[in-house]
Design an enzyme around this catalytic site. Structure first.
Site, PDB file in Angstrom:
ATOM      1  N   HIS A  55       1.093  -1.558   0.336  1.00 15.82           N
ATOM      2  CA  HIS A  55      -0.032   0.254  -0.119  1.00 15.82           C
ATOM      3  C   HIS A  55       1.192   0.817   0.243  1.00 15.82           C
ATOM      4  O   HIS A  55       0.811   2.276  -0.932  1.00 15.82           O
ATOM      5  CB  HIS A  55      -1.310   0.429   1.170  1.00 15.82           C
ATOM      6  CG  HIS A  55      -1.477   0.949   1.347  1.00 15.82           C
ATOM      7  ND1 HIS A  55      -2.867   1.372   0.577  1.00 15.82           N
ATOM      8  CD2 HIS A  55      -1.809   2.720   1.734  1.00 15.82           C
ATOM      9  CE1 HIS A  55      -3.438   2.244  -0.047  1.00 15.82           C
ATOM     10  NE2 HIS A  55      -2.928   3.027   1.223  1.00 15.82           N
ATOM     11  N   HIS A  75       3.852  10.316   2.081  1.00 12.99           N
ATOM     12  CA  HIS A  75       3.140  11.654   1.833  1.00 12.99           C
ATOM     13  C   HIS A  75       4.279  12.559   1.841  1.00 12.99           C
ATOM     14  O   HIS A  75       4.644  13.429   0.242  1.00 12.99           O
ATOM     15  CB  HIS A  75       1.129  11.934   1.882  1.00 12.99           C
ATOM     16  CG  HIS A  75       1.009  10.878   1.476  1.00 12.99           C
ATOM     17  ND1 HIS A  75       0.471  10.497   0.424  1.00 12.99           N
ATOM     18  CD2 HIS A  75      -0.010  10.419   2.683  1.00 12.99           C
ATOM     19  CE1 HIS A  75      -0.797   9.498   0.792  1.00 12.99           C
ATOM     20  NE2 HIS A  75      -0.900   8.866   1.824  1.00 12.99           N
TER      21      HIS A  75
END
Length: 286
Positions: free
Chosen positions: A237, A264
């Site tokens: 993921h 991120h």
């Protein structure tokens, strides 16, 4: 640089679902777009205001990636962007009725299914596929990211959760293609530590989170709807998120990306360095 035909969708497709962080039900619509449009977001089909999926429009990286432009905001874009990028869709208009893309089951499966439902249409104009000529590097504390010249788009990711023995250390390396994304990456769901739940809720996040769209890891086991889809589902993921974030470079590129513990914020930081390198190399060619 290499080139290929630009690609868009054959037809409009829709999906309704709930956003994982804000918990609001939203209607998502993907529509074909003209050549050189790129991937663009808007809240209304009648609107002429779009947010291009570009690094310059990133405004937030807290547990998801958020884009904004001229007061318009769209968050949790990374899974959808990863799907479009891996399938080679260059031009698409994306409409979302709320400020957050629906999460589906926490993976990219729903977006892959939407693209399959829409079909892909080649267009007349070409898109250039850039090749990184020199390594670029980013490090912040224990997070390390690097991109090296390569003849393919490859990601090698190491995930190390020393504070959670259920996850532990995981490693996965894949050449990213439509086939590998479909089989190895798209089914892998977002995850969190059980011990993080109170913190995330205090931050106003995971308002739509549930075992139907996320996997929770405890020190002594897993809370999930069904079994893990892969023994190393978390690191897969993380690769999914990384693909989506790097797609914001705005052009297809070839490189071997190596990541250790990235999220991120660091993904976007590496993306900016890749973009700077590609632009510099393009200037040298001129």
């Amino acid at each position: 640089m290499l080139g290929r035909a630009q690609r868009t969708l054959k037809r409009k497709v829709c999906y309704s679902g709930v956003g994982v962080h804000f918990g609001k039900a939203a209607m998502l619509t993907l529509e074909p777009a003209e050549e050189n449009t790129g991937v663009v977001f808007s809240h209304h089909a009648a609107s002429e205001q779009y947010i291009p999926a570009r690094l310059a429009n990133v405004c937030g990286t807290g547990r998801s990636t958020t884009l904004s432009l001229d007061g318009s905001v769209i968050s949790t874009v990374e899974h959808l962007l990863a799907s479009l990028y891996s399938f080679g869709v260059d031009n698409v208009r994306i409409y979302c009725s709320e400020d957050e893309i629906p999460i589906g089951d926490g993976s990219a499966q729903v977006f892959m299914d939407l693209i399959d439902q829409a079909g892909i249409q080649e267009q007349e104009q070409t898109v250039q596929i850039a090749r990184l000529a020199h390594p670029v590097y980013y490090q912040y504390q224990d997070t390390i990211l690097a991109a090296f010249p390569s003849d393919e788009f490859k990601i090698s990711y190491t995930l190390h959760y020393s504070h959670n023995s259920t996850i532990g250390t995981q490693y996965r390396s894949l050449v990213i293609s439509e086939e590998s994304f479909r089989k190895e990456i798209a089914p892998c769901r977002t995850f969190a530590l059980y011990s993080e739940l109170c913190f995330l809720m205090e931050k106003g996040l995971i308002g739509g989170g549930c075992v139907g769209n996320a996997v929770l890891f405890k020190d002594d086991g897993v809370i999930s709807l069904g079994k893990l889809r892969f023994p190393d589902e978390p690191v897969r993921h993380k690769i999914l998120d990384l693909i989506g974030d790097l797609s914001l470079v705005g052009t297809p590129f070839l490189a071997h990306v190596i990541a250790v513990g990235s999220g991120h914020s660091s993904n976007i930081a590496l993306g900016n360095r890749i973009l700077e390198a590609l632009q510099h190399e393009q200037e040298l060619v001129k």
